[in-house]
Design a protein around this motif. Structure first.
Motif, PDB file in Angstrom:
ATOM      1  N   PRO A   1    -157.656  73.076 -62.959  1.00 41.83           N
ATOM      2  CA  PRO A   1    -156.398  73.820 -63.646  1.00 41.83           C
ATOM      3  C   PRO A   1    -156.654  74.754 -64.659  1.00 41.83           C
ATOM      4  CG  PRO A   1    -156.151  71.296 -63.781  1.00 41.83           C
ATOM      5  CD  PRO A   1    -157.575  71.520 -63.464  1.00 41.83           C
ATOM      6  N   ASP A   2    -157.678  74.688 -65.361  1.00 42.04           N
ATOM      7  CA  ASP A   2    -158.195  75.772 -66.242  1.00 42.04           C
ATOM      8  C   ASP A   2    -158.615  76.833 -65.534  1.00 42.04           C
ATOM      9  OD1 ASP A   2    -157.384  74.238 -68.408  1.00 42.04           O
ATOM     10  OD2 ASP A   2    -159.271  73.251 -68.309  1.00 42.04           O
ATOM     11  N   VAL A   3    -159.136  76.798 -64.603  1.00 44.33           N
ATOM     12  CA  VAL A   3    -159.524  77.878 -63.558  1.00 44.33           C
ATOM     13  C   VAL A   3    -158.451  78.753 -62.950  1.00 44.33           C
ATOM     14  CG1 VAL A   3    -161.132  78.688 -61.440  1.00 44.33           C
ATOM     15  CG2 VAL A   3    -162.072  76.761 -63.186  1.00 44.33           C
ATOM     16  N   ARG A   4    -157.445  78.005 -62.628  1.00 48.36           N
ATOM     17  CA  ARG A   4    -156.339  78.632 -62.000  1.00 48.36           C
ATOM     18  C   ARG A   4    -155.535  79.393 -63.107  1.00 48.36           C
ATOM     19  NH1 ARG A   4    -153.606  78.591 -57.787  1.00 48.36           N
ATOM     20  NH2 ARG A   4    -155.056  77.214 -56.605  1.00 48.36           N
ATOM     21  N   ARG A   5    -155.504  78.450 -64.260  1.00 51.54           N
ATOM     22  CA  ARG A   5    -154.724  79.418 -65.627  1.00 51.54           C
ATOM     23  C   ARG A   5    -155.515  80.721 -65.844  1.00 51.54           C
ATOM     24  NH1 ARG A   5    -154.712  77.606 -70.973  1.00 51.54           N
ATOM     25  NH2 ARG A   5    -156.253  76.042 -70.566  1.00 51.54           N
ATOM     26  N   SER A   6    -156.757  80.613 -65.774  1.00 55.22           N
ATOM     27  CA  SER A   6    -157.844  81.880 -66.215  1.00 55.22           C
ATOM     28  C   SER A   6    -157.472  83.017 -65.015  1.00 55.22           C
ATOM     29  CB  SER A   6    -159.179  81.397 -65.882  1.00 55.22           C
ATOM     30  OG  SER A   6    -159.770  82.644 -65.925  1.00 55.22           O
ATOM     31  N   ALA A   7    -157.227  82.704 -63.712  1.00 53.49           N
ATOM     32  CA  ALA A   7    -156.929  83.567 -62.831  1.00 53.49           C
ATOM     33  C   ALA A   7    -155.551  84.217 -63.136  1.00 53.49           C
ATOM     34  CB  ALA A   7    -156.914  83.085 -61.312  1.00 53.49           C
ATOM     35  N   GLU A   8    -154.612  83.334 -63.313  1.00 51.19           N
ATOM     36  CA  GLU A   8    -153.026  83.906 -63.546  1.00 51.19           C
ATOM     37  C   GLU A   8    -153.139  84.765 -64.940  1.00 51.19           C
ATOM     38  OE1 GLU A   8    -151.130  80.167 -63.182  1.00 51.19           O
ATOM     39  OE2 GLU A   8    -150.992  80.237 -60.963  1.00 51.19           O
ATOM     40  N   TRP A   9    -153.828  84.444 -65.816  1.00 51.35           N
ATOM     41  CA  TRP A   9    -153.963  85.224 -66.945  1.00 51.35           C
ATOM     42  C   TRP A   9    -154.310  86.519 -67.005  1.00 51.35           C
ATOM     43  CZ3 TRP A   9    -157.217  88.013 -69.811  1.00 51.35           C
ATOM     44  CH2 TRP A   9    -156.756  88.356 -71.130  1.00 51.35           C
ATOM     45  N   LEU A  10    -155.693  86.538 -66.123  1.00 47.51           N
ATOM     46  CA  LEU A  10    -156.030  87.895 -65.596  1.00 47.51           C
ATOM     47  C   LEU A  10    -155.290  88.630 -64.884  1.00 47.51           C
ATOM     48  CD1 LEU A  10    -158.481  89.677 -65.715  1.00 47.51           C
ATOM     49  CD2 LEU A  10    -159.530  88.775 -63.841  1.00 47.51           C
ATOM     50  N   ALA A  11    -154.656  88.063 -63.729  1.00 48.71           N
ATOM     51  CA  ALA A  11    -153.799  89.046 -62.955  1.00 48.71           C
ATOM     52  C   ALA A  11    -152.607  89.699 -63.685  1.00 48.71           C
ATOM     53  CB  ALA A  11    -153.172  88.068 -61.870  1.00 48.71           C
ATOM     54  N   GLY A  12    -151.751  88.664 -64.782  1.00 50.01           N
ATOM     55  CA  GLY A  12    -150.949  89.437 -65.527  1.00 50.01           C
ATOM     56  C   GLY A  12    -151.436  90.406 -66.497  1.00 50.01           C
ATOM     57  N   LYS A  13    -152.631  90.196 -67.036  1.00 54.69           N
ATOM     58  CA  LYS A  13    -153.171  91.128 -67.938  1.00 54.69           C
ATOM     59  C   LYS A  13    -153.572  92.590 -67.165  1.00 54.69           C
ATOM     60  CE  LYS A  13    -153.539  90.444 -71.670  1.00 54.69           C
ATOM     61  NZ  LYS A  13    -152.575  90.707 -72.752  1.00 54.69           N
TER      62      LYS A  13
END
Lengths: 468, 468
Positions: free
Chosen positions: B44-56
């Motif tokens: 779940p953290d890897v997914r959260r990292s991806a979503e965070w980056l896409a937003g940024k």
């Protein structure tokens, strides 16, 4: 009370059966105490185990039952004089500590919640060694019932140590410190096994053991195997090379001097071993193994009874979790143990191992070796009259069966007793190879446990004559 | 806005300094996400990292920023068209997953609670690879500030995968599945390093990597080393013999066919490597190691940059707790990885390893080998014009310093991009060897991080010309 053999067997058996349930209740209570000497967090349990046993021996009738301190875990000493000036003295040896055990190692049930399934009692220590210590309690009572005596026919002493599974590091000092109170005409060790449920045997020797831990340190921390791999020494590789170099292609140990002084088997001894009803496939099943491998030129029994070995008991280093981690690990660890046979000097071996390892560690790797206290090998003289007492007593317990001779591949501090007390060592053990010593689901066969009780009941009277 | 070199340097530097604090705040927020791809509990953290980056990336100005699913962890794709028909296309590659890290591995602070000490930012992923992905965000904004454009001078694409630290098992499928959207005239990989803080370099090649786990099974459970030791095969010994046999006395890998196809260093390349200001004692300090060891006939740099290796990353079996346990262990495990150089076929290697291991496992030991997905080696053509764009842009960021050439001992999936997209691969990395990739206390040098920002700011305009 009668002294004809058949009625003696009957008297002992009847007495044993009458007290069977209470005996098992007590043993189960003791087995619940997780007296694991190798794990510091269990030190209070080892002490509790000693105190429990001392109390139970007083209940049994021993006028003296004491907890003896050592620099490590406590031992238990008990004494029950025969009350006659010319009675010989026998010292029984066993241990109340046990090997580490955890449910997740593969136990079907909690190792410290004993369970009887069919004719087997499962628990850590059931066979090694609490069960075999404990048969002496009902055994001496059955001896009194058989003989009508109020005290044993021998001056009976018990010494039950608490560090056997940790290599008995303080046992020799304990024995030396109490040399006079421990003085005996013979030592009876109840910490060995028999050939099988159907072939009762007396053991005549045990291997010794020396063990060490080798720590190897490479980089100060795990480092990237892409950035640095292939250009710096890897401590796990260094550890593996040490293990791989321990044996040559004949599986002989390569450490210089390792075989110095080894008492070689005679042709007669090899013939005696070859006569035993050995079936390699069933031995393998007991070993839960899928093949044999050992020193060239020796049979499997010779390898485990009469040949010294080098074994890696554990090894670790680097990343052992799920997935991969591309590192050069910072450290590695390996645990080695060496089984020794009569004639080998464990201290000479320690020096040889230290030199040999030091020469094999590459530049850039630092290492440290820590040896435990060794246990010496031990061989019982086959022609000692007391040995025939054991054979006769066992034969009664086993309904007249022929008693054969074995050795024991395992190790115990019997040799220290032999050395310090200058007394011959006899072995009286009822464990069988399938009991799973040091393994998950350790058990003892209840039928054999009570044969132990019966043997003791016959033995003290017989030995009282043989040792005079 | 000006196009004289000095004022371009000034403009970029001023812009970068103005946005420094906000940039670091954002990076710290990303580094707090423990995106460890090797550990299933962190999925779940890897997914959260991806979503965070896409937003940024959307905040940065990329009109397209998507999370791309794979059969494993998600990747991030972003695109910012130049808005001109003839603009060349550049694909930036990085990864947002990180190596496992735990405080008890030797970290001074929580690996996922970033901390700035002096001019260094410490956190797992600070250099490998979140920091180096992230300099592209401020980099493209600085490029717009420099050029006065509202879109980059190249069609800019980013692909940031989530499984690099697990060997990129689904990366090739991802690239093949999105071949058209990923199409590019050049790939810029920001997942490598520089020679040192004072010697800026461009990397021209990376080693590949193949890894496997070997499980070895002996007895069905741990068995007593006294009762059975010396007569049955020990799986830890078998594992150690495999590791020890991996190399000959020249530290060359012994697996048949291992060196097949290896692209040997030319004399010119060896001379170029020999010219670098290499100091073995400081290299050893960076490696936190106490000696060098590697393939005979090659220098340390040649060993890590241009030679294939076999390394044991982890090994375990038997008792690893405190004290001793006299067992023949029931199993052993070892993790091996092989660094590959141009010309080696990882699938041929897998077959060779399987055959070689199978031939070395003794009767009575069962084994299983599991390979991860390999990463191919990669070499950038030294004469590609785009490489000079990178050199020129770096030189501006580094105040006119001479840019030298290195290779990278580590591995990345750059070769898959090169293969599938038929595009040359350029490397733009600002990490230095002391950054501690895969190690405790990983860090990035803040000065170098902002040199990365500045290089990007100069690069897109330069490359827009070079690639036409």
């Amino acid at each position: 009370m009668s002294d004809t053999p058949d009625s003696a067997v009957h008297t002992v058996r009847t007495y044993t059966e009458q007290h069977r349930a209470a005996f098992l209740d007590d043993l189960v209570e003791w087995l619940r105490i997780p007296s694991v000497s190798a794990q510091p967090e269990h030190a209070p349990d080892v002490r509790r185990s000693a105190e429990w046993l001392a109390g139970k021996l007083r209940e049994t009738g021993f006028p003296v039952a004491e907890v003896w301190e050592t620099e490590g875990a406590p031992a238990v000493f008990a004494e029950w004089p025969a009350g006659e000036d010319d009675a010989p003295t026998v010292l029984v040896y066993g241990h109340h500590d046990v090997q580490p055990a955890a449910r997740e190692d593969g136990w079907d049930t909690d190792p410290f919640e004993p369970v009887i399934r069919g004719n087997r009692l499962h628990a850590r220590g059931a066979a090694d060694d609490k069960g075999q210590v404990f048969f002496h309690t009902l055994g001496v009572r059955a001896h009194l019932a058989l003989t009508g005596r109020s005290a044993p026919a021998v001056n009976l002493k018990l010494l039950v140590e608490g560090e056997e599974e940790s290599g008995s590091p303080h046992f020799r000092a304990l024995v030396e410190g109490h040399r006079e109170r421990l003085a005996a005409d013979a030592v009876v060790v109840s910490d060995t096994g028999m050939w099988s449920e159907t072939t009762p045997t007396v053991c005549t020797g045990m291997r010794g053991v020396a063990d060490c831990e080798i720590e190897l340190y490479g980089p100060d921390q795990d480092i990237h195997s892409g950035s640095f791999g292939g250009a710096v020494p890897n401590p796990v590789t260094a550890a593996a090379r040490i293990v791989a170099a321990l044996h040559d292609e004949d599986e002989r140990v390569t450490i210089p001097g390792f075989y110095d002084g080894v008492t070689e088997l005679t042709d007669a001894e090899r013939a005696l071993i070859a006569e035993l009803p050995f079936d390699e496939s069933s031995w393998l099943a007991t070993a839960k193994s899928y093949g044999t491998l050992g020193e060239a030129g020796y049979s499997t029994l010779e390898r485990v009874w009469a040949r010294p070995t080098a074994e890696v008991n554990g090894m670790g280093g680097g990343y052992q979790g799920p997935g991969g981690k591309t590192i050069v690990p910072s450290s590695a660890m390996l645990k080695l143990s060496f089984r020794l046979v009569a004639g080998q000097d464990p201290y000479a071996l320690e020096t040889a191992v230290r030199d040999w390892v030091a020469a094999r560690v590459p530049d850039g790797i630092r290492h440290k070796i820590t040896f435990g206290a060794p246990t010496r090998p031990c061989l019982t003289p086959l022609d000692h009259p007391a040995l025939q007492s054991v054979v006769r007593s066992m034969s009664k317990a086993f309904d007249g069966a022929k008693i054969r001779f074995t050795r024991e591949g395992g190790s115990g501090p019997a040799a220290d007793l032999q050395d310090v007390l200058a007394a011959p060592v006899l072995f009286l053990g009822i464990s069988v190879p399938s009991d799973g010593w040091h393994a998950p689901n350790e058990k003892v066969e209840l039928d054999l446990l009570f044969k132990g009780v019966e043997t003791v009941a016959h033995l003290w009277g017989d030995l009282s004559g043989a040792l005079r």
